[in-house]
Scaffold this motif. Structure first.
Motif, mmCIF file in Angstrom:
data_model
loop_
_atom_site.group_PDB
_atom_site.id
_atom_site.type_symbol
_atom_site.label_atom_id
_atom_site.label_comp_id
_atom_site.label_asym_id
_atom_site.label_seq_id
_atom_site.Cartn_x
_atom_site.Cartn_y
_atom_site.Cartn_z
ATOM 1 N N LEU A 1 8.511 -45.065 11.931
ATOM 2 C CA LEU A 1 7.500 -45.727 11.111
ATOM 3 C C LEU A 1 6.144 -45.820 11.813
ATOM 4 C CD1 LEU A 1 7.161 -46.884 8.337
ATOM 5 C CD2 LEU A 1 7.950 -49.094 9.186
ATOM 6 N N GLU A 2 6.162 -45.967 13.135
ATOM 7 C CA GLU A 2 4.892 -46.063 13.866
ATOM 8 C C GLU A 2 4.108 -44.750 13.854
ATOM 9 O OE1 GLU A 2 8.120 -44.935 16.814
ATOM 10 O OE2 GLU A 2 7.963 -46.305 15.134
ATOM 11 N N ALA A 3 4.714 -43.659 13.390
ATOM 12 C CA ALA A 3 4.044 -42.359 13.325
ATOM 13 C C ALA A 3 3.322 -42.148 11.993
ATOM 14 C CB ALA A 3 5.066 -41.236 13.525
ATOM 15 N N TYR A 4 3.353 -43.132 11.115
ATOM 16 C CA TYR A 4 2.780 -42.990 9.774
ATOM 17 C C TYR A 4 1.282 -42.671 9.798
ATOM 18 C CZ TYR A 4 0.878 -44.148 5.236
ATOM 19 O OH TYR A 4 0.204 -44.095 4.046
ATOM 20 N N LEU A 5 0.911 -41.670 9.026
ATOM 21 C CA LEU A 5 -0.485 -41.346 8.719
ATOM 22 C C LEU A 5 -0.538 -41.060 7.220
ATOM 23 C CD1 LEU A 5 -1.337 -38.882 11.632
ATOM 24 C CD2 LEU A 5 -2.144 -41.235 11.386
ATOM 25 N N ASP A 6 -1.626 -41.442 6.573
ATOM 26 C CA ASP A 6 -1.714 -41.197 5.133
ATOM 27 C C ASP A 6 -2.025 -39.728 4.849
ATOM 28 O OD1 ASP A 6 -4.501 -40.918 5.462
ATOM 29 O OD2 ASP A 6 -4.921 -42.906 4.639
ATOM 30 N N LEU A 7 -1.897 -39.365 3.580
ATOM 31 C CA LEU A 7 -2.085 -37.973 3.187
ATOM 32 C C LEU A 7 -3.500 -37.481 3.477
ATOM 33 C CD1 LEU A 7 -0.835 -35.451 1.897
ATOM 34 C CD2 LEU A 7 -1.600 -36.314 -0.323
ATOM 35 N N ALA A 8 -4.488 -38.318 3.234
ATOM 36 C CA ALA A 8 -5.876 -37.907 3.478
ATOM 37 C C ALA A 8 -6.095 -37.498 4.928
ATOM 38 C CB ALA A 8 -6.831 -39.034 3.084
ATOM 39 N N ALA A 9 -5.347 -38.103 5.853
ATOM 40 C CA ALA A 9 -5.502 -37.802 7.281
ATOM 41 C C ALA A 9 -4.726 -36.564 7.716
ATOM 42 C CB ALA A 9 -5.044 -39.003 8.112
ATOM 43 N N THR A 10 -3.770 -36.101 6.895
ATOM 44 C CA THR A 10 -2.882 -35.030 7.361
ATOM 45 C C THR A 10 -2.854 -33.763 6.518
ATOM 46 O OG1 THR A 10 -0.989 -35.946 6.158
ATOM 47 C CG2 THR A 10 -1.310 -36.711 8.420
ATOM 48 N N TYR A 11 -3.326 -33.820 5.284
ATOM 49 C CA TYR A 11 -3.105 -32.685 4.381
ATOM 50 C C TYR A 11 -3.723 -31.384 4.874
ATOM 51 C CZ TYR A 11 -7.802 -32.625 2.338
ATOM 52 O OH TYR A 11 -9.151 -32.499 2.140
ATOM 53 N N GLU A 12 -4.892 -31.447 5.518
ATOM 54 C CA GLU A 12 -5.524 -30.208 5.977
ATOM 55 C C GLU A 12 -4.754 -29.581 7.133
ATOM 56 O OE1 GLU A 12 -10.156 -29.984 5.176
ATOM 57 O OE2 GLU A 12 -9.628 -31.753 6.390
ATOM 58 N N ASN A 13 -4.450 -30.376 8.167
ATOM 59 C CA ASN A 13 -3.724 -29.842 9.328
ATOM 60 C C ASN A 13 -2.329 -29.366 8.960
ATOM 61 O OD1 ASN A 13 -5.832 -30.212 11.086
ATOM 62 N ND2 ASN A 13 -5.111 -32.196 11.831
ATOM 63 N N THR B 1 16.645 -28.998 14.926
ATOM 64 C CA THR B 1 15.708 -28.815 16.028
ATOM 65 C C THR B 1 15.001 -30.134 16.323
ATOM 66 O OG1 THR B 1 13.958 -28.122 14.506
ATOM 67 C CG2 THR B 1 15.252 -26.379 15.522
ATOM 68 N N THR B 2 14.558 -30.255 17.547
ATOM 69 C CA THR B 2 13.769 -31.417 17.951
ATOM 70 C C THR B 2 12.452 -30.909 18.514
ATOM 71 O OG1 THR B 2 15.750 -32.719 18.415
ATOM 72 C CG2 THR B 2 13.706 -33.444 19.457
ATOM 73 N N GLY B 3 11.367 -31.547 18.092
ATOM 74 C CA GLY B 3 10.042 -31.134 18.552
ATOM 75 C C GLY B 3 8.981 -32.080 18.051
ATOM 76 N N LYS B 4 7.759 -31.633 18.042
ATOM 77 C CA LYS B 4 6.625 -32.442 17.600
ATOM 78 C C LYS B 4 6.733 -32.737 16.100
ATOM 79 C CE LYS B 4 4.328 -32.134 21.550
ATOM 80 N NZ LYS B 4 4.198 -33.257 22.423
ATOM 81 N N LEU B 5 6.429 -33.964 15.725
ATOM 82 C CA LEU B 5 6.444 -34.367 14.322
ATOM 83 C C LEU B 5 5.242 -33.757 13.610
ATOM 84 C CD1 LEU B 5 7.612 -36.126 12.009
ATOM 85 C CD2 LEU B 5 6.132 -37.970 12.841
ATOM 86 N N ALA B 6 5.495 -32.960 12.587
ATOM 87 C CA ALA B 6 4.403 -32.361 11.814
ATOM 88 C C ALA B 6 3.529 -33.464 11.242
ATOM 89 C CB ALA B 6 4.965 -31.491 10.691
ATOM 90 N N GLY B 7 2.243 -33.322 11.438
ATOM 91 C CA GLY B 7 1.300 -34.296 10.912
ATOM 92 C C GLY B 7 0.912 -35.372 11.908
#
Length: 159
Positions: free
Chosen positions: A34-46, A133-139
């Protein structure tokens, strides 16, 4: 209940932001992120939301969910799918997946976070686990996450 699927239009932006932002909290809570939450406006482009096709589901005249991904005669990959949490278990997610699968000519792949209750939903639709797989969380690459790759395959043609 009628669910209609149509291509995304620019006027849908506020609705898909509202849906993503509410449903993403559920997704991340289940994965313990939950602490990784970012809204769509912050992530949609990347994350390339509009790199592929995007469709929305309408229920009772309002946008109730959306799905995005690449689809071809050889198969497809669902990269985004979110349903308004107030409308869970009403056939909206099922209609979105059915629409996407109907456009693919072969297997359809998606990834679901470990702990996300949606995994049961996808498996009930015939998706099977292909790998983990385990790795970086997309977004939000500051966090590490475990994801499961699920694949749906069309039934073999009967002879």
């Amino acid at each position: 209940m009628t669910v209609e699927i149509r291509p995304y239009e620019a006027r849908d932006w506020d609705d898909i932001c509202r849906i993503h932002d509410a449903a993403r909290v559920d997704e991340l809570r289940g994965a313990g992120l939950l602490e990784a939450y970012l809204d769509l406006a912050a992530t949609y482009e990347n994350e390339g939301l509009f790199d592929d096709e995007v469709w929305v589901a309408e229920h009772d005249g309002r946008v109730a969910g959306f799905i995005a991904g690449s689809v071809s005669d050889e198969g497809g990959e669902i990269t985004w799918i979110y349903v308004d949490p107030g409308l869970y278990r009403r056939g909206i997610g099922r209609a979105l997946v059915a629409h996407f699968v109907s456009l693919s000519g072969g297997p359809v792949e998606l990834e679901v976070l470990d702990g996300n209750a949606a995994r049961d939903f996808y498996e009930a639709l015939g998706f099977v686990l292909e790998g983990t797989t385990t790795g970086k969380l997309a977004g939000n690459e500051a966090f590490t996450a475990t994801g499961h790759t699920l694949v749906w395959r069309p039934a073999a043609a009967s002879a």
